[in-house]
Design a protein around this motif. Structure first.
Motif, short mmCIF file in Angstrom:
data_model
loop_
_atom_site.label_atom_id
_atom_site.label_comp_id
_atom_site.label_asym_id
_atom_site.label_seq_id
_atom_site.Cartn_x
_atom_site.Cartn_y
_atom_site.Cartn_z
N THR A 292 -9.08 2.06 1.59
CA THR A 292 -8.42 3.05 0.75
C THR A 292 -7.91 2.41 -0.54
O THR A 292 -7.98 3.03 -1.61
CB THR A 292 -7.28 3.73 1.52
N CYS A 293 -7.42 1.17 -0.46
CA CYS A 293 -7.00 0.45 -1.67
C CYS A 293 -8.16 0.31 -2.65
O CYS A 293 -7.99 0.53 -3.85
CB CYS A 293 -6.47 -0.94 -1.32
N TYR B 50 -1.47 -0.94 -5.25
CA TYR B 50 -2.75 -1.23 -4.62
C TYR B 50 -3.31 -2.60 -4.98
O TYR B 50 -3.94 -3.24 -4.14
CB TYR B 50 -3.75 -0.11 -4.94
N ASP B 51 -3.09 -3.06 -6.20
CA ASP B 51 -3.60 -4.39 -6.57
C ASP B 51 -2.91 -5.49 -5.76
O ASP B 51 -3.56 -6.42 -5.28
CB ASP B 51 -3.43 -4.63 -8.07
N PHE C 209 0.84 -1.20 0.00
CA PHE C 209 0.00 0.00 0.00
C PHE C 209 0.88 1.26 0.00
O PHE C 209 0.65 2.18 -0.78
CB PHE C 209 -0.92 0.01 1.23
N GLU D 66 2.28 2.23 -3.10
CA GLU D 66 1.22 2.54 -4.06
C GLU D 66 1.00 1.41 -5.07
O GLU D 66 0.58 1.65 -6.20
CB GLU D 66 1.47 3.87 -4.75
N LYS E 92 -8.72 3.62 -4.25
CA LYS E 92 -7.64 3.97 -5.19
C LYS E 92 -7.74 3.16 -6.49
O LYS E 92 -7.30 3.61 -7.53
CB LYS E 92 -6.27 3.75 -4.56
N THR E 93 -8.30 1.95 -6.41
CA THR E 93 -8.42 1.12 -7.61
C THR E 93 -9.77 1.30 -8.30
O THR E 93 -10.07 0.60 -9.27
CB THR E 93 -8.20 -0.38 -7.27
#
Length: 178
Positions: free
Chosen positions: A69-70, A40-41, A35, A38, A73-74
């Motif tokens: 948050t992930c 995220y996946d 995370f 960055e 973000k995705t």
């Protein structure tokens, strides 16, 4: 976790001790490491393979916040909203953060009444006071409540004349005056 060596160190530990009783926690820490990079996946994959409910309360809440948050973000706002709502219901530590992100998600979904209801209490929060009025003014303008939009925009421009949202606030102010 923000050290560049954390992920290799944690992976090496799991390779050396695959049956460790700390494996679940290490997977969560690995996810957090991704995370902060960055990625995220990769973080989501590890968060979803870890059993966050088996962590201590504070660490569980921290990891749940990162997980939500992930998802945000995705681009998976539905899943993000579920996790932010879950965390908001169970943790006071992230109460304001969850309220902001839930309101932001509602705003993006054009659920303006819900978004406004969540944004209004955050106006005086030091972390969000430069962001929240932008959304409040936008919602008032969309709802054609120009008097309130104008007041919010004027106050915002007085407090944050150089902010990235200043141009949009001038637009709202112009629309409201027109």
């Amino acid at each position: 976790l923000k050290d560049k060596n954390s992920i290799p160190l944690l992976r090496n530990y799991l390779e050396k001790y695959p049956d460790t009783p700390y494996a679940n926690r290490i997977y969560a820490l690995l996810a957090a490491g991704y995370f902060y990079e960055e990625k995220y996946d990769e973080a989501l994959a590890l968060f979803n393979s870890a059993q966050l409910d088996l962590l201590g309360n504070e660490e569980r809440d921290d990891m749940t916040y990162l997980l939500a948050t992930c998802y945000l973000k995705t681009g998976n706002v539905k899943e993000a909203a579920i996790w932010f709502e879950t965390l908001k219901a169970s943790s006071k530590k992230y109460d304001n953060d969850c309220a902001y992100y839930i309101s932001y998600i509602r705003y993006t979904q054009k659920r303006y009444d819900e978004a406004l209801k969540g944004f209004l209490p955050l106006q005086d929060n030091p972390k969000y006071k430069a962001l929240v009025p932008y959304y409040i003014a936008e919602i008032y303008a969309i709802r054609k409540n120009y008097d309130k939009a104008e007041i919010v925009a004027q106050n915002y421009l007085s407090a944050y004349p150089q902010n990235e949202h200043a141009a949009e606030m001038y637009r709202i102010l112009g629309d409201a005056s027109y």
